[in-house]
Enzyme design. Structure first.
Site, mmCIF file in Angstrom:
data_model
loop_
_atom_site.group_PDB
_atom_site.id
_atom_site.type_symbol
_atom_site.label_atom_id
_atom_site.label_comp_id
_atom_site.label_asym_id
_atom_site.label_seq_id
_atom_site.Cartn_x
_atom_site.Cartn_y
_atom_site.Cartn_z
ATOM 1 N N TYR A 73 0.872 -1.172 0.000
ATOM 2 C CA TYR A 73 0.000 0.000 0.000
ATOM 3 C C TYR A 73 0.910 1.223 0.000
ATOM 4 C CZ TYR A 73 -4.289 -2.600 1.087
ATOM 5 O OH TYR A 73 -5.367 -3.442 1.040
ATOM 6 N N HIS A 112 -6.610 -1.413 -6.033
ATOM 7 C CA HIS A 112 -7.554 -0.316 -5.803
ATOM 8 C C HIS A 112 -6.804 0.994 -5.592
ATOM 9 C CE1 HIS A 112 -7.203 -1.269 -1.288
ATOM 10 N NE2 HIS A 112 -6.879 -0.001 -1.367
ATOM 11 N N HIS A 145 -17.005 -4.427 -2.099
ATOM 12 C CA HIS A 145 -15.564 -4.703 -2.129
ATOM 13 C C HIS A 145 -15.209 -5.899 -1.260
ATOM 14 C CE1 HIS A 145 -11.319 -3.947 -2.632
ATOM 15 N NE2 HIS A 145 -11.145 -3.934 -1.328
ATOM 16 N N HIS A 153 -12.123 -9.558 -1.393
ATOM 17 C CA HIS A 153 -10.874 -10.039 -1.970
ATOM 18 C C HIS A 153 -11.071 -11.413 -2.602
ATOM 19 C CE1 HIS A 153 -8.132 -7.105 0.508
ATOM 20 N NE2 HIS A 153 -8.888 -6.491 -0.377
#
Length: 591
Positions: A204, A237, A390, A392
């Site tokens: 991230y 994302h 959303h 995974h």
């Protein structure tokens, strides 16, 4: 009457009445199915019928199908083309071993066909629900479209495909909104400056940006992803967070790995989601009466862009300059848009056991939170116009449920065929009013049948999330409305009796029973001998436990419905399980 009986009656009623007008100017949806620009798909639909137009660079046959998994197995297929000036369309289906069968019911109907020296255009239609067990029902869920084309016309099932084939996930029934011509609108870009992506599976990366300095209010009306070519599967994302407006301008351009011990403290002031984009998503245009406000003292001056890089094959030497392009206007819309994150609070305490084909998680935006906030901020309620679901890799089915006065209303949004590689906002057919005292539940169903260890809630693609991002207006001071199952109660399921206190390590350490002594709670969960039966029993157990509620303002403060102690306060609590009913509101603050 049975559903099959009803379908039979319906078919009799409409038999012979099909009159589909197919004009190329009337198609409201388009998609490029292949990477080389040779297979274009257009479509439109009404309450009963969907009409497709495939324009393909071939003078042979065109294949089009709807698949439950993206493979040939169990697919609903159409094969058509123009041979010697005569158009043809045939309806097929495939079995488990991908063998192709001519459907006894021909439910794909030819509307027109055109062929020249290089291209074939084929227009065909079918009912959304044909009442044929070999046809796939088309709903608002994600559809995995499979496609193929061949240089020769179709002869029989033995030449049903060549090398020109592929798949693409689409939401065929996602309503489309009017999009302004953007040539006359100013825009700005928020992009990473050719950063080096670390050599690991999940990164991230965060960076602070300053929005344009405007002398008066403007509205952002459209946001487009700018994904570096070749990185379409690398970027999972992109989130924009609103930051504290008192940040020093020297923070602008500062980039660092997010959620890292050495990340700048300024990143901690950026908590409220301003916009969200996920893998496979396209550009997003706001409805004509709504826009994202910028340029006023109440609007963000600084934003942080968070990009999730998913690199499971550990590619080295990657650099990236992806980001977003934001179009804005001085001609103000009627309402300011907001983003509300609902679902399961992202935490290690979102626990999904292995070996289970269907595990259900629930995230609650409680009536107490919505009542407290809306009574104070917007007594007439807010209007939701789009939802991004959303999850995974283990996610299979997601939905956002809406309750009022103890009664369930129509689903706010759903995707019963969730595709991790295709996540975009769903426009609602009709805006939905959310009132004070309503209750929202985000449900996620997971499949961990091939996993040997527990799946944890977390940031990695191999971890899990269960979130609904609601786009709504008018904007209120509510950033997150989420919940998490009671943590300690989950541990009692595997027989944990006591943990060491005070807590000096994370994840915390178990004291008893002996078989778990000195293990972290994560290791203890993985040590437990899970089975399908135990996994399902754990699911039932968790859904009956108390929940922790998160009801957060944009400045990270909590509305008074949430009683959440700091991690420091948690450290001071006696953590013996006999006295730790309060832990359900404590430990996740560490996440």
């Amino acid at each position: 009457m049975t559903s099959l009986g009803f379908c039979a009656l319906l078919l009799l009623m409409i038999s012979g009445l099909r009159q589909v007008s197919c004009s190329r100017q009337t198609f409201t949806n388009t998609a490029l199915l292949d990477a080389h620009g040779k297979y274009h798909l257009r479509w439109r639909y009404d309450e009963r019928t969907i009409v497709f137009e495939a324009e393909v660079e071939t003078t042979g046959y065109i294949g089009f199908g709807l698949s439950p998994s993206g493979s040939m197995a169990h697919s609903d297929m159409m094969i058509g083309g123009v041979e010697n000036g005569k158009p043809y369309v045939q309806d097929f289906y495939t079995g488990t071993n991908r063998e192709v069968h001519l459907d006894h019911r021909q439910d794909y109907h030819l509307e027109y066909a055109i062929e020249n020296n290089t291209h074939t255009i084929l227009c065909f239609s079918r009912d959304l629900n044909t009442c044929d067990m070999d046809d796939k029902i088309i709903t608002e869920s994600t559809v995995r479209v499979i496609w193929a084309y061949h240089s020769d016309d179709f002869k029989n099932v033995h030449n049903y495909h060549g090398l020109n084939r592929g798949r693409k996930s689409l939401r065929l029934l996602n309503p489309q909104h009017h999009q302004d011509a953007l040539e006359s609108f100013p825009f700005f870009e928020i992009k990473n400056p050719n950063i080096t992506i670390p050599f690991k599976d999940t990164t991230y990366y965060c960076q602070i940006f300053m929005l344009p300095e405007l002398k008066r209010k403007h509205h952002i009306i459209r946001i487009e992803p700018l994904i570096q070519k070749g990185h379409e599967n690398l970027i999972h994302h992109i989130l924009l967070y609103q930051c504290d407006s008192n940040l020093n301008e020297s923070e602008v351009g500062m980039g660092h790995e997010c959620y890292h011990p050495n990340m700048p403290d300024s990143f901690l002031t950026c908590e409220s989601v301003f916009f969200a984009w996920a893998i496979g998503g396209q550009s997003f245009s706001y409805p004509d009466h709504v826009g994202l406000s910028i340029g006023t003292s109440n609007d963000p001056l600084y934003v942080m862009m968070e990009v999730h890089y998913d690199n499971p094959t550990f590619q080295e030497g990657l650099t990236d300059s992806s980001g977003l392009r934001l179009f804005y206007t001085s001609e103000l819309r009627q309402f300011d848009a907001g983003v509300l994150e609902t679902g399961v609070w992202v935490s290690l305490y979102h626990i999904i056991p292995p070996g289970v084909s269907e595990y259900l998680s629930e995230g609650h935006c409680t009536k107490e939170c919505l009542q407290e906030v809306l009574d104070h901020e917007m007594p007439l309620g807010i209007n939701v116009f789009a939802v991004l679901l959303h999850s995974h890799l283990a996610g299979r089915s997601l939905r956002t449920r809406h309750f009022r006065n103890g009664k369930e209303l129509q689903l706010l949004a759903y995707d019963d065929e969730f595709d991790f590689n295709f996540q975009e906002f769903q426009y609602l057919k009709e805006e939905r009013r959310v009132l004070s005292g309503d209750h929202l539940i985000t449900e996620c169903k997971y499949n961990t049948i091939d996993r040997k260890n527990v799946t944890w809630g977390g940031l990695s693609t191999r971890d899990e999330m269960c979130l609904s991002y609601l786009l709504y207006y008018p904007r209120i001071d509510l950033s997150r409305c989420e919940s998490l199952p009671d943590q300690i109660q989950q541990l009692t399921f595997i027989g944990v009796k006591e943990i060491y206190s005070p807590v000096t390590a994370w994840p915390f350490i178990i004291k008893s029973p002996k078989k778990y002594r000195n293990l972290t709670f994560t290791d203890a969960m993985d040590t437990f001998k899970w089975s399908k039966k135990k996994g399902l029993a754990f699911n039932k157990f968790v859904l009956q436990q108390p929940i922790n509620v998160r009801c957060s303002k944009h400045n990270q403060e909590e509305w008074p419905v949430s009683v959440i102690l700091s991690f420091q306060s948690y450290m001071e609590v006696n953590l013996s399980l006999s006295t730790t009913n309060h832990i359900s509101r404590l430990i996740h603050s560490k996440q």
